[in-house]
Design a protein around this motif. Structure first.
Motif, PDB file in Angstrom:
ATOM      1  N   SER A  13       0.829  -1.199   0.000  1.00  0.00           N
ATOM      2  CA  SER A  13       0.000   0.000   0.000  1.00  0.00           C
ATOM      3  C   SER A  13       0.867   1.253   0.000  1.00  0.00           C
ATOM      4  O   SER A  13       1.974   1.274   0.552  1.00  0.00           O
ATOM      5  CB  SER A  13      -0.924   0.014   1.224  1.00  0.00           C
ATOM      6  N   PHE A  14       0.338   2.300  -0.614  1.00  0.00           N
ATOM      7  CA  PHE A  14       1.103   3.548  -0.736  1.00  0.00           C
ATOM      8  C   PHE A  14       1.430   4.123   0.633  1.00  0.00           C
ATOM      9  O   PHE A  14       2.562   4.550   0.884  1.00  0.00           O
ATOM     10  CB  PHE A  14       0.304   4.558  -1.564  1.00  0.00           C
ATOM     11  N   SER A  15       0.441   4.169   1.523  1.00  0.00           N
ATOM     12  CA  SER A  15       0.655   4.768   2.841  1.00  0.00           C
ATOM     13  C   SER A  15       1.680   3.997   3.660  1.00  0.00           C
ATOM     14  O   SER A  15       2.524   4.592   4.344  1.00  0.00           O
ATOM     15  CB  SER A  15      -0.670   4.851   3.599  1.00  0.00           C
ATOM     16  N   ALA A  16       1.617   2.658   3.595  1.00  0.00           N
ATOM     17  CA  ALA A  16       2.580   1.851   4.343  1.00  0.00           C
ATOM     18  C   ALA A  16       3.987   2.046   3.794  1.00  0.00           C
ATOM     19  O   ALA A  16       4.962   2.144   4.550  1.00  0.00           O
ATOM     20  CB  ALA A  16       2.184   0.380   4.286  1.00  0.00           C
ATOM     21  N   GLU A  17       4.130   2.096   2.466  1.00  0.00           N
ATOM     22  CA  GLU A  17       5.427   2.318   1.854  1.00  0.00           C
ATOM     23  C   GLU A  17       5.950   3.723   2.161  1.00  0.00           C
ATOM     24  O   GLU A  17       7.156   3.924   2.368  1.00  0.00           O
ATOM     25  CB  GLU A  17       5.348   2.114   0.346  1.00  0.00           C
ATOM     26  N   ALA A  18       5.035   4.713   2.178  1.00  0.00           N
ATOM     27  CA  ALA A  18       5.443   6.081   2.500  1.00  0.00           C
ATOM     28  C   ALA A  18       5.967   6.160   3.931  1.00  0.00           C
ATOM     29  O   ALA A  18       6.967   6.850   4.202  1.00  0.00           O
ATOM     30  CB  ALA A  18       4.269   7.037   2.311  1.00  0.00           C
ATOM     31  N   TRP A  19       5.318   5.446   4.839  1.00  0.00           N
ATOM     32  CA  TRP A  19       5.774   5.428   6.232  1.00  0.00           C
ATOM     33  C   TRP A  19       7.127   4.730   6.335  1.00  0.00           C
ATOM     34  O   TRP A  19       8.008   5.171   7.080  1.00  0.00           O
ATOM     35  CB  TRP A  19       4.734   4.744   7.105  1.00  0.00           C
ATOM     36  N   ARG A  20       7.304   3.663   5.578  1.00  0.00           N
ATOM     37  CA  ARG A  20       8.591   2.963   5.581  1.00  0.00           C
ATOM     38  C   ARG A  20       9.696   3.875   5.043  1.00  0.00           C
ATOM     39  O   ARG A  20      10.818   3.898   5.565  1.00  0.00           O
ATOM     40  CB  ARG A  20       8.503   1.691   4.733  1.00  0.00           C
ATOM     41  N   GLY A  21       9.389   4.634   4.005  1.00  0.00           N
ATOM     42  CA  GLY A  21      10.358   5.574   3.463  1.00  0.00           C
ATOM     43  C   GLY A  21      10.695   6.687   4.438  1.00  0.00           C
ATOM     44  O   GLY A  21      11.854   7.101   4.548  1.00  0.00           O
ATOM     45  N   TRP A 124      17.728  10.088  -4.205  1.00  0.00           N
ATOM     46  CA  TRP A 124      18.110   9.319  -5.398  1.00  0.00           C
ATOM     47  C   TRP A 124      18.806   8.020  -4.992  1.00  0.00           C
ATOM     48  O   TRP A 124      18.454   6.941  -5.476  1.00  0.00           O
ATOM     49  CB  TRP A 124      19.028  10.177  -6.261  1.00  0.00           C
ATOM     50  N   ALA A 125      19.799   8.121  -4.105  1.00  0.00           N
ATOM     51  CA  ALA A 125      20.544   6.934  -3.679  1.00  0.00           C
ATOM     52  C   ALA A 125      19.637   5.952  -2.936  1.00  0.00           C
ATOM     53  O   ALA A 125      19.695   4.734  -3.167  1.00  0.00           O
ATOM     54  CB  ALA A 125      21.713   7.340  -2.786  1.00  0.00           C
ATOM     55  N   MET A 126      18.779   6.450  -2.061  1.00  0.00           N
ATOM     56  CA  MET A 126      17.887   5.572  -1.304  1.00  0.00           C
ATOM     57  C   MET A 126      16.846   4.928  -2.204  1.00  0.00           C
ATOM     58  O   MET A 126      16.487   3.762  -2.030  1.00  0.00           O
ATOM     59  CB  MET A 126      17.211   6.360  -0.177  1.00  0.00           C
ATOM     60  N   GLY A 127      16.348   5.701  -3.193  1.00  0.00           N
ATOM     61  CA  GLY A 127      15.365   5.143  -4.112  1.00  0.00           C
ATOM     62  C   GLY A 127      15.945   4.017  -4.949  1.00  0.00           C
ATOM     63  O   GLY A 127      15.317   2.970  -5.133  1.00  0.00           O
ATOM     64  N   LEU A 128      17.170   4.214  -5.457  1.00  0.00           N
ATOM     65  CA  LEU A 128      17.820   3.177  -6.259  1.00  0.00           C
ATOM     66  C   LEU A 128      18.160   1.952  -5.409  1.00  0.00           C
ATOM     67  O   LEU A 128      17.980   0.814  -5.854  1.00  0.00           O
ATOM     68  CB  LEU A 128      19.100   3.727  -6.885  1.00  0.00           C
ATOM     69  N   PHE A 147       7.348   4.575  -1.171  1.00  0.00           N
ATOM     70  CA  PHE A 147       8.605   4.634  -0.412  1.00  0.00           C
ATOM     71  C   PHE A 147       9.380   5.897  -0.772  1.00  0.00           C
ATOM     72  O   PHE A 147       9.879   6.609   0.107  1.00  0.00           O
ATOM     73  CB  PHE A 147       9.451   3.402  -0.707  1.00  0.00           C
ATOM     74  N   TYR A 148       9.473   6.175  -2.065  1.00  0.00           N
ATOM     75  CA  TYR A 148      10.220   7.344  -2.509  1.00  0.00           C
ATOM     76  C   TYR A 148       9.564   8.630  -2.018  1.00  0.00           C
ATOM     77  O   TYR A 148      10.255   9.580  -1.631  1.00  0.00           O
ATOM     78  CB  TYR A 148      10.310   7.343  -4.029  1.00  0.00           C
ATOM     79  N   THR A 149       8.238   8.679  -2.023  1.00  0.00           N
ATOM     80  CA  THR A 149       7.528   9.864  -1.544  1.00  0.00           C
ATOM     81  C   THR A 149       7.831  10.118  -0.080  1.00  0.00           C
ATOM     82  O   THR A 149       8.113  11.257   0.326  1.00  0.00           O
ATOM     83  CB  THR A 149       6.016   9.704  -1.747  1.00  0.00           C
ATOM     84  N   ALA A 152      11.675  11.257   0.012  1.00  0.00           N
ATOM     85  CA  ALA A 152      11.968  12.552  -0.601  1.00  0.00           C
ATOM     86  C   ALA A 152      11.241  13.688   0.112  1.00  0.00           C
ATOM     87  O   ALA A 152      11.818  14.768   0.329  1.00  0.00           O
ATOM     88  CB  ALA A 152      11.581  12.523  -2.079  1.00  0.00           C
ATOM     89  N   LEU A 153       9.983  13.468   0.484  1.00  0.00           N
ATOM     90  CA  LEU A 153       9.224  14.539   1.128  1.00  0.00           C
ATOM     91  C   LEU A 153       9.775  14.842   2.520  1.00  0.00           C
ATOM     92  O   LEU A 153       9.829  16.014   2.935  1.00  0.00           O
ATOM     93  CB  LEU A 153       7.745  14.143   1.219  1.00  0.00           C
ATOM     94  N   SER A 154      10.209  13.803   3.243  1.00  0.00           N
ATOM     95  CA  SER A 154      10.808  14.026   4.561  1.00  0.00           C
ATOM     96  C   SER A 154      12.066  14.883   4.443  1.00  0.00           C
ATOM     97  O   SER A 154      12.277  15.812   5.230  1.00  0.00           O
ATOM     98  CB  SER A 154      11.159  12.691   5.217  1.00  0.00           C
TER      99      SER A 154
END
Length: 245
Positions: A13-21, A124-128, A147-149, A152-154
């Motif tokens: 899920s987007f929200s779970a991945e965003a929290w993980r990121g 960029w490095a974390m996303g890759l 995850f990237y959101t 990057a947003l943080s």
């Protein structure tokens, strides 16, 4: 690893991945804080207010070019010189964006452009690195926008608000580099690069780029070492992969 375990480690899920990121970005966030405060303190000495600096850091989101712009800032400012130096320092984003493009291929143009706008060295490095791990675990697509959101947003929010806070606290903090906080930023980035390690041969272009950029930095004033490092790194990749006819 079972499917259930994979889903627990990498929820879809987007929200779970965003929290993980967001959680993954916390160490980098701590590295951003002293640099944001330092930039804000320097900007206050140049006459910037909180709103104007936060507008600049929010729209540009490139720490190196912002430090360079402040170093060149005069009254009245030499706008063309600052713009050209900023473009020069930020030229590395062309290569970063090109290497990032395959990860964004499944996104709509609007989402891909937004992802590139919030891209910095660390996101960029974390996303890759995350896409690499997800690919190895069989996830398709490997790159998850959630995850990237979160990552990057943080980082973007931390950078923008810490620079604004630096304007307010600059006169009180003084030179925060005397506490050694300036080492946090490169230390975090070296840890991120470790996760992207693919062997000594793959690292040779990095070494060529580093040596050429370092020599240029010592011999040539200004930010010429940035494009020199980028061009020599590309040249090394081309020569290493050129097919012998």
């Amino acid at each position: 690893m079972s499917t259930t375990e994979s889903q627990v480690l990498y929820p879809s899920s987007f929200s779970a991945e965003a929290w993980r990121g967001t959680l993954a970005a916390l160490p980098v966030v701590l590295g951003f804080l002293p640099f944001g405060l330092l930039l804000g303190a320097q900007a206050a000495q140049k006459g910037f207010n909180v709103q104007s600096l936060m507008l600049m850091t929010g729209l540009n989101f490139g720490g190196g070019s912002e430090f360079a712009a402040l170093a060149l800032w005069t009254s009245p400012p030499q706008v063309m010189t600052i713009v050209l130096v900023s473009l020069l320092v930020n030229s590395r984003h062309l290569l970063m964006g090109a290497s990032f493009a395959p990860c964004l291929s499944h996104l709509s143009p609007g989402k891909a452009l937004l992802a590139l706008f919030f891209m910095c060295d660390e996101s960029w490095a974390m996303g890759l690195a995350d896409a690499k791990v997800r690919r190895e675990r069989g996830h398709d697509p490997a790159f998850h926008l959630g995850f990237y959101t979160g990552t990057a947003l943080s980082l973007w929010l931390t950078w923008v608000f810490s620079t604004g806070l630096g304007v307010l606290l600059g006169p009180v903090l003084g030179d925060i580099t005397r506490w050694g906080f300036d080492m946090a930023f490169p230390a975090v980035f070296f840890v991120l690069l470790k996760g992207m390690w693919k062997g000594y041969r793959a690292a040779l272009p990095w070494l060529v780029s580093l040596i050429c950029a370092g020599v240029t930095c010592r011999l040539v004033p200004g930010a010429a070492y940035v494009p020199v490092g980028a061009i020599t790194g590309i040249a090394a990749i081309f020569l290493m992969n050129r097919k012998v006819s």
